[in-house]
Design a protein around this motif. Structure first.
Motif, PDB file in Angstrom:
ATOM      1  N   ALA A   1      44.357  39.459  44.817  1.00 21.79           N
ATOM      2  CA  ALA A   1      43.932  40.723  45.420  1.00 21.79           C
ATOM      3  C   ALA A   1      42.415  40.817  45.561  1.00 21.79           C
ATOM      4  CB  ALA A   1      44.452  41.894  44.584  1.00 21.79           C
ATOM      5  N   GLY A   2      41.689  39.788  45.086  1.00 21.32           N
ATOM      6  CA  GLY A   2      40.229  39.782  45.197  1.00 21.32           C
ATOM      7  C   GLY A   2      39.544  40.727  44.245  1.00 21.32           C
ATOM      8  N   LYS A   3      40.121  40.953  43.059  1.00 18.99           N
ATOM      9  CA  LYS A   3      39.574  41.936  42.127  1.00 18.99           C
ATOM     10  C   LYS A   3      39.050  41.324  40.828  1.00 18.99           C
ATOM     11  CE  LYS A   3      42.588  45.583  43.913  1.00 18.99           C
ATOM     12  NZ  LYS A   3      41.536  46.312  44.614  1.00 18.99           N
ATOM     13  N   VAL A   4      38.849  39.994  40.803  1.00 18.48           N
ATOM     14  CA  VAL A   4      38.389  39.358  39.567  1.00 18.48           C
ATOM     15  C   VAL A   4      36.904  39.024  39.655  1.00 18.48           C
ATOM     16  CG1 VAL A   4      38.686  37.432  37.980  1.00 18.48           C
ATOM     17  CG2 VAL A   4      40.673  38.457  39.049  1.00 18.48           C
ATOM     18  N   LYS A   5      36.554  38.116  40.553  1.00 20.42           N
ATOM     19  CA  LYS A   5      35.178  37.686  40.808  1.00 20.42           C
ATOM     20  C   LYS A   5      34.458  37.302  39.527  1.00 20.42           C
ATOM     21  CE  LYS A   5      34.938  40.384  45.062  1.00 20.42           C
ATOM     22  NZ  LYS A   5      34.328  41.489  45.785  1.00 20.42           N
ATOM     23  N   GLU A   6      33.473  38.112  39.082  1.00 21.23           N
ATOM     24  CA  GLU A   6      32.592  37.717  37.985  1.00 21.23           C
ATOM     25  C   GLU A   6      33.235  37.803  36.605  1.00 21.23           C
ATOM     26  OE1 GLU A   6      29.631  36.470  38.151  1.00 21.23           O
ATOM     27  OE2 GLU A   6      29.023  36.816  40.223  1.00 21.23           O
ATOM     28  N   THR A   7      34.385  38.463  36.493  1.00 20.79           N
ATOM     29  CA  THR A   7      34.924  38.729  35.153  1.00 20.79           C
ATOM     30  C   THR A   7      35.621  37.527  34.516  1.00 20.79           C
ATOM     31  OG1 THR A   7      36.942  39.609  36.143  1.00 20.79           O
ATOM     32  CG2 THR A   7      35.225  41.188  35.604  1.00 20.79           C
TER      33      THR A   7
ATOM     34  N   PRO B   1      49.552  42.107  46.804  1.00 21.40           N
ATOM     35  CA  PRO B   1      50.173  42.805  45.670  1.00 21.40           C
ATOM     36  C   PRO B   1      49.775  44.272  45.651  1.00 21.40           C
ATOM     37  CG  PRO B   1      48.426  41.320  44.927  1.00 21.40           C
ATOM     38  CD  PRO B   1      48.662  41.031  46.369  1.00 21.40           C
ATOM     39  N   GLY B   2      50.724  45.142  45.285  1.00 19.97           N
ATOM     40  CA  GLY B   2      50.455  46.575  45.194  1.00 19.97           C
ATOM     41  C   GLY B   2      50.074  46.976  43.775  1.00 19.97           C
TER      42      GLY B   2
END
Length: 511
Positions: free
Chosen positions: A256-262, A291-292
């Motif tokens: 979903a492209g919500k991780v990045k730097e973490t 994904p929802g």
């Protein structure tokens, strides 16, 4: 000259390797085939500008690019770097011997800079499985991809870094992350802690029971009583995620492209969609399925604030995922399944005005208005919520108390111990891990009552007008209460406490 470079496409939570074949021939033209979407078709303009601004150029020849398998739809701008390196290799501007040993992904800016991509973790997992030497991707995504050991992961900020690597001009070191060290680093330091909550001891107890048994929960109370504050702290008392759960969760958030730097997620997710969310936003979907919210809440908590304000059809689509712990999205040419094992926590006001039937309340509602408001929630959905609890405002004496309450870490120890008992109990069942998932047969086996407890339950159901559906829910919750106390049998005090948590089954609420 023909050169093959490799990228990757993500479908669901898994990646598929894409072969990008670049052929340079006599003539003029730029031909991109293999079912690319508009974002990929526009890549030629980004690639041309990025290469020119870094001292390279597109050849004035016939360029044919095929993205295989050609019958699989490709989407997104993450193939810019793949195509650019393929063109440079095919025209002899960089050495091509090593290019085919790497997965190369990234969106290019006009100056050659890199923009982040989605699904880096899934791509890295697939690259390792298929034996690739390394993976080039934007630096913003390098932490999530570097979770995968045994694969050289290179985070780059500019296309020139990749060109210099293949030319042997620059030194580019792979990113190495100690996955276990990262995982355990902040495991016992939750962002929100129950020690910050003043009063509400009975609600804390209720949430401890919900966490211990994996029970879905609904909080009913007036505005400002602390429903949202308490719900936000629920993930902090859930058992710590295992490394496997952390990888599963990170994979979904990566897609979903919500991780990045973490990098690797080690805290259970807490998702709180607004009540105007659509069905696709909640369960996933779209032209190119994503994904929802229920999948982003996998292994964590899905919090639905102001439950009756959600559209009825939106809430109804959750019924199947709540039972099956996964959601399947079907399209004409493919079917995608996303995991969605989450705890549902909902909150609501008892009436449109927000207050109980209290003549002293600022906005009072009649019993008829309250029942009409509460009836917006369907019976089948409510049937999947084990615990109903009323939240009352905190008195001033409690609010002004400067002493800290019990910390989330201490509560979590009891919850984890109860979950361990359940793990042993259900070790022979593949799809059952905690009490909330018990079937009727298992309830009869593990929640056997003595005559005193049975009479107590019978009396309560008759006097409080509890519905038939409350029976199994009470037994499940009482089994969890017994596990928290370390009791092998369900006793009358466990039954009496569980009965308190069925507010919406009582006469005067939903009838």
């Amino acid at each position: 000259m023909l050169v093959k470079v490799f990228g990757s496409a993500v479908f669901g939570v898994d990646a598929t390797t894409i072969t990008v074949e670049v052929n340079i021939d006599k003539g003029v033209g730029y031909h991109l085939v293999g079912l690319p979407d508009n974002a990929i078709k526009e890549s030629s303009y980004r690639i041309a500008a990025a290469l020119k601004n870094n001292g390279y150029q597109l050849p004035v020849k016939k360029i044919t690019i095929n993205m295989a398998p050609a019958d699989l739809r490709k989407e997104g701008s993450a193939y810019d770097l793949t195509i650019a390196i393929g063109i440079l290799a095919a025209t002899g501007q960089i050495k091509s011997e090593e290019v085919s040993k790497y997965i190369i992904m990234g969106e290019l800016s006009l100056d050659g800079g890199m923009q982040p991509i989605k699904g880096a973790l899934s791509i890295a997992i697939k690259a390792k499985e298929e034996g690739y030497k390394g993976f080039f991707l934007p630096k913003e995504n390098v932490k999530e991809a570097a979770i995968v050991t045994g694969l050289d992961v290179y985070g780059v900020e500019n296309v020139l870094e990749v060109i210099d690597f293949f030319e042997g001009k620059g030194t580019l070191e792979p990113t190495v992350i100690n996955t276990r060290e990262e995982f355990y680093k902040t495991l016992d330091y939750p962002e929100f802690d129950f020690s910050e909550v003043r009063g509400q001891e009975s609600i804390k107890r209720c949430m401890e029971i919900a966490a211990a048994g994996g029970h879905n929960l609904i909080l009913i109370g007036p505005p400002g009583a602390g429903k949202t504050m308490l719900a936000k702290r629920l993930p902090s008392i859930l058992p710590p995620m295992t490394l496997k759960e952390a990888l599963e969760t990170t994979k979904i958030h990566s897609v979903a492209g919500k991780v990045k730097e973490t990098g690797l997620m080690n805290q259970r997710p807490f998702r709180s969609p607004h009540h105007n969310a659509s069905s696709a936003a909640l369960v996933g979907g779209g032209s190119y399925p994503q994904p929802g919210e229920i999948s982003l809440a996998h292994n964590g908590v899905l919090f639905l604030d102001e439950l009756p304000e959600f559209k009825r059809e939106v809430l109804e689509v959750m019924r199947q995922p709540l039972e099956d712990r996964e959601v399947t999205i079907s399209r004409a040419k493919f079917t995608i399944t996303y995991p969605s094992s989450f705890m549902l926590v909902a909150s609501m006001n008892p009436s449109p005005g927000g207050y109980f039937n209290d003549p002293d309340a600022p906005v009072s509602s009649s019993p008829a208005e309250m029942q009409r408001y509460l009836s917006k929630i369907s019976g089948p959905l409510l049937d999947r919520i084990d615990i109903h609890v009323e939240v009352t405002p905190v008195p001033f004496e409690k609010l002004s108390d400067t002493r800290n309450g019990e910390s989330s870490v201490e509560i979590r120890k009891r919850v984890t111990k109860a979950r361990e008992i359940q793990s042993v109990r259900f070790e022979n069942f593949e799809n059952i891990h905690y009490n909330a998932q018990m079937s009727t047969k298992q309830i009869r086996e593990h929640c056997a009552l003595d005559p005193t407890s049975l009479q107590l339950l019978k009396t309560a159901m008759e006097r409080l007008n509890l519905s038939a559906r409350a029976y199994d829910r009470i037994l499940k919750v009482s089994r969890t209460i017994a596990d928290l106390e370390g009791s092998e049998k369900v006793e009358s005090n466990h039954i009496s406490e569980a009965i308190q948590y069925r507010s919406l089954d009582r006469d005067g609420w939903l009838g």
